[in-house]
Design a protein around this motif. Structure first.
Motif, PDB file in Angstrom:
ATOM      1  N   GLU A 166      28.258 -61.682   3.045  1.00 24.94           N
ATOM      2  CA  GLU A 166      27.249 -62.721   3.271  1.00 24.94           C
ATOM      3  C   GLU A 166      26.010 -62.131   3.960  1.00 24.94           C
ATOM      4  N   VAL A 167      26.255 -61.290   4.985  1.00 26.96           N
ATOM      5  CA  VAL A 167      25.139 -60.630   5.674  1.00 26.96           C
ATOM      6  C   VAL A 167      24.380 -59.741   4.698  1.00 26.96           C
ATOM      7  N   SER A 168      25.143 -59.005   3.848  1.00 27.40           N
ATOM      8  CA  SER A 168      24.492 -58.101   2.893  1.00 27.40           C
ATOM      9  C   SER A 168      23.524 -58.859   1.993  1.00 27.40           C
ATOM     10  N   ARG A 169      24.019 -60.057   1.545  1.00 25.48           N
ATOM     11  CA  ARG A 169      23.179 -60.826   0.623  1.00 25.48           C
ATOM     12  C   ARG A 169      21.869 -61.271   1.283  1.00 25.48           C
TER      13      ARG A 169
ATOM     14  N   ALA B  88      50.149 -60.254   3.956  1.00 23.11           N
ATOM     15  CA  ALA B  88      49.164 -60.734   4.926  1.00 23.11           C
ATOM     16  C   ALA B  88      47.978 -59.764   5.012  1.00 23.11           C
ATOM     17  N   LEU B  89      48.276 -58.492   4.866  1.00 20.27           N
ATOM     18  CA  LEU B  89      47.221 -57.477   4.933  1.00 20.27           C
ATOM     19  C   LEU B  89      46.222 -57.643   3.786  1.00 20.27           C
ATOM     20  N   ARG B  90      46.797 -57.914   2.575  1.00 25.45           N
ATOM     21  CA  ARG B  90      45.913 -58.097   1.412  1.00 25.45           C
ATOM     22  C   ARG B  90      45.038 -59.344   1.604  1.00 25.45           C
ATOM     23  N   ALA B  91      45.621 -60.362   2.169  1.00 22.13           N
ATOM     24  CA  ALA B  91      44.861 -61.604   2.422  1.00 22.13           C
ATOM     25  C   ALA B  91      43.746 -61.335   3.440  1.00 22.13           C
ATOM     26  N   TRP B  92      44.104 -60.561   4.424  1.00 22.49           N
ATOM     27  CA  TRP B  92      43.108 -60.195   5.466  1.00 22.49           C
ATOM     28  C   TRP B  92      41.922 -59.481   4.825  1.00 22.49           C
ATOM     29  N   LYS B  93      42.254 -58.539   3.905  1.00 22.46           N
ATOM     30  CA  LYS B  93      41.191 -57.764   3.276  1.00 22.46           C
ATOM     31  C   LYS B  93      40.257 -58.660   2.475  1.00 22.46           C
ATOM     32  N   SER B  94      40.830 -59.593   1.726  1.00 25.30           N
ATOM     33  CA  SER B  94      39.946 -60.417   0.907  1.00 25.30           C
ATOM     34  C   SER B  94      39.135 -61.377   1.775  1.00 25.30           C
ATOM     35  N   THR B  95      39.671 -61.745   2.936  1.00 21.42           N
ATOM     36  CA  THR B  95      38.901 -62.600   3.856  1.00 21.42           C
ATOM     37  C   THR B  95      37.678 -61.863   4.412  1.00 21.42           C
ATOM     38  N   TYR B  96      37.877 -60.638   4.868  1.00 21.87           N
ATOM     39  CA  TYR B  96      36.778 -59.952   5.574  1.00 21.87           C
ATOM     40  C   TYR B  96      35.971 -58.999   4.720  1.00 21.87           C
ATOM     41  N   LEU B  97      36.606 -58.388   3.738  1.00 22.83           N
ATOM     42  CA  LEU B  97      35.863 -57.429   2.930  1.00 22.83           C
ATOM     43  C   LEU B  97      35.571 -57.957   1.526  1.00 22.83           C
ATOM     44  N   GLY B  98      36.052 -59.167   1.229  1.00 25.53           N
ATOM     45  CA  GLY B  98      35.858 -59.741  -0.103  1.00 25.53           C
ATOM     46  C   GLY B  98      34.431 -60.230  -0.323  1.00 25.53           C
ATOM     47  N   LYS B  99      34.197 -60.673  -1.581  1.00 29.03           N
ATOM     48  CA  LYS B  99      32.841 -61.087  -1.987  1.00 29.03           C
ATOM     49  C   LYS B  99      32.299 -62.281  -1.210  1.00 29.03           C
ATOM     50  N   SER B 100      33.223 -63.172  -0.735  1.00 27.45           N
ATOM     51  CA  SER B 100      32.706 -64.331   0.018  1.00 27.45           C
ATOM     52  C   SER B 100      32.957 -64.173   1.517  1.00 27.45           C
TER      53      SER B 100
ATOM     54  N   VAL C 283      19.940 -52.582   9.931  1.00 30.71           N
ATOM     55  CA  VAL C 283      21.017 -53.546   9.635  1.00 30.71           C
ATOM     56  C   VAL C 283      21.910 -53.008   8.512  1.00 30.71           C
ATOM     57  N   GLY C 284      21.226 -52.382   7.500  1.00 32.04           N
ATOM     58  CA  GLY C 284      21.994 -51.801   6.373  1.00 32.04           C
ATOM     59  C   GLY C 284      23.007 -50.786   6.869  1.00 32.04           C
ATOM     60  N   GLN C 285      22.563 -49.925   7.752  1.00 26.68           N
ATOM     61  CA  GLN C 285      23.470 -48.907   8.289  1.00 26.68           C
ATOM     62  C   GLN C 285      24.629 -49.534   9.032  1.00 26.68           C
ATOM     63  N   ARG C 286      24.294 -50.556   9.770  1.00 27.56           N
ATOM     64  CA  ARG C 286      25.328 -51.237  10.565  1.00 27.56           C
ATOM     65  C   ARG C 286      26.368 -51.882   9.647  1.00 27.56           C
ATOM     66  N   ILE C 287      25.866 -52.495   8.544  1.00 27.23           N
ATOM     67  CA  ILE C 287      26.786 -53.093   7.567  1.00 27.23           C
ATOM     68  C   ILE C 287      27.758 -52.031   7.074  1.00 27.23           C
ATOM     69  N   ASN C 288      27.205 -50.904   6.680  1.00 23.11           N
ATOM     70  CA  ASN C 288      28.066 -49.844   6.141  1.00 23.11           C
ATOM     71  C   ASN C 288      29.078 -49.367   7.159  1.00 23.11           C
TER      72      ASN C 288
ATOM     73  N   MET D  46      21.464 -61.197  12.604  1.00 22.27           N
ATOM     74  CA  MET D  46      22.400 -60.626  11.638  1.00 22.27           C
ATOM     75  C   MET D  46      23.293 -59.585  12.287  1.00 22.27           C
ATOM     76  N   LEU D  47      22.709 -58.870  13.269  1.00 26.44           N
ATOM     77  CA  LEU D  47      23.529 -57.867  13.963  1.00 26.44           C
ATOM     78  C   LEU D  47      24.632 -58.544  14.774  1.00 26.44           C
ATOM     79  N   GLN D  48      24.282 -59.673  15.340  1.00 25.56           N
ATOM     80  CA  GLN D  48      25.293 -60.414  16.103  1.00 25.56           C
ATOM     81  C   GLN D  48      26.399 -60.937  15.182  1.00 25.56           C
ATOM     82  N   GLN D  49      25.935 -61.434  14.024  1.00 23.97           N
ATOM     83  CA  GLN D  49      26.923 -61.914  13.051  1.00 23.97           C
ATOM     84  C   GLN D  49      27.911 -60.804  12.686  1.00 23.97           C
ATOM     85  N   LEU D  50      27.350 -59.613  12.465  1.00 28.38           N
ATOM     86  CA  LEU D  50      28.192 -58.483  12.097  1.00 28.38           C
ATOM     87  C   LEU D  50      29.169 -58.157  13.215  1.00 28.38           C
TER      88      LEU D  50
END
Ligand code: PHE
Length: 347
Positions: free
Chosen positions: A43-46, A26-38, A59-64, A3-7
């Protein structure tokens, strides 16, 4: 892949893709790609629940940390793009304050108003007060009190606009001249002397031609006092003509008839186009008719509240359109109410 590698990979990819983002969309699209729900981080968080309790906090800290870093990168770029867009807008909409302004089209007074004011100014200098009188008038004031006999042809339906009134009410007309104002002024001021001019609109049921309109304007003049004579009338009108038509203007009186003046005259001014030689404007006569006038009829004086044994007076009436037509060489009275700017803008 752990999971750390995935991150790690997600973070790397996101930041590298961000370098190619050039606009807000493009910036808004970028945000929804990487920070969006899917996105990959969500995915790692789930999947955190699948980790052992020891591994989870790391891992939690790394996600944050990754989330925070991406959010920060996002915020920074957003600010920069907004500022750039605003700068571009300012550049495009720049106002050139050195450009000449658009001319404001100024309105002006109608030629009739100008001429009326000119007439008022001239008589004002001679001590006449400007008075206004009603346009809708009792038949009695328009005719009867002015010494028109009951069967006078001017009352004819052909000439006079009658106003609809109940059968038992006194007849009412649109005034056919400004002379009824004489009666109003005398009744207001008698037995004191009076010296007024009365400008305003008049109406006659006439065929509209180059010389006559159904609506036109007059200026009435009235002076009543002791020892007023025809010489005063002549001097007053001569002074008026000189101011209106130039210092050379001479006038003459021709005998005429009006029911409300005795004697009555028609007044001509020497033709200023030909100087009296005779031309097209004066039709060869050397003179131009400008107004009607006379000494106020004793009956009219009495109707106004003056004793004709003690008081006398003169009156005159002129058409404002006619004054302007003569002064400026206008050949058709219908121009005045035409609203045609090609005409109006000349004055
Ligand atoms: N009211 C007369 C007209 O309309 C003009 C006039 C006025 C004549 C005053 C004499 C005195 O023709």
């Amino acid at each position: 892949m752990s999971m750390l590698q995935q991150l790690e990979q997600a973070e790397h990819q996101a930041l590298s893709e961000l370098r190619d983002v050039r606009d807000l969309e493009a910036l808004r699209a970028w945000k929804s790609t990487y920070l969006g729900k899917s996105g990959p981080i969500a995915e790692v968080s789930r999947s955190l629940g699948r980790l052992s309790p020891e591994e989870r906090p790391r891992v939690g800290q790394r996600i944050n940390a990754v989330k925070q870093q991406l959010q920060q990168a996002y915020d920074e770029l957003e600010q920069r793009l907004i500022a750039a867009a605003r700068a571009r807008e300012l550049e495009q909409d720049r106002v050139d304050v050195s450009l000449p302004g658009r001319p404001v089209v100024a309105g002006r007074l109608h030629l009739l108003t100008q001429t009326q004011r000119e007439i008022e100014r001239i008589f004002g200098q001679m001590g006449f007060t400007v008075w206004e009188s009603r346009e809708v008038e009792l038949d009695e004031y328009n005719f009867g009190l002015l010494n028109f006999p009951p069967d006078h042809p001017a009352r004819d339906l052909q000439d006079t606009f009658f106003v609809a009134t109940p059968p038992d009410a006194p007849p009412v007309v649109l005034r056919t001249h400004t002379s009824p104002g004489q009666i109003h002024a005398m009744r207001r001021f008698a037995p004191e002397p009076v010296r007024v001019i009365l400008p305003g609109k008049c109406y006659r049921n006439e065929q509209v031609t180059v010389r006559s309109e159904m609506q036109f304007s007059q200026v009435e003049g009235l002076a009543v006092g002791q020892n007023i004579t025809m010489a005063d009338l002549k001097g007053t009108l001569a002074a008026f003509a000189q101011q209106m038509f130039g210092a050379e203007a001479a006038i003459r009186f021709r005998p005429s008839y009006f029911p409300f003046t005795e004697p009555s005259v028609e007044v001509d001014v020497r033709c200023f186009l030909c100087g009296g030689q005779g031309c097209r404007l004066c039709k060869g006569s050397g003179w131009l008719e400008i107004l009607g006038a006379g000494m106020v009829h004793p009956t009219v004086l009495r109707n106004g509240g003056y004793d004709p044994a003690q008081f006398s007076g003169f009156a005159f009436g002129m058409g404002i359109e006619r004054m302007a037509m003569l002064k400026y060489g206008i050949d058709d009275i219908r121009w005045f109410l035409s609203g045609d700017l090609r005409f109006l803008e000349q004055f």
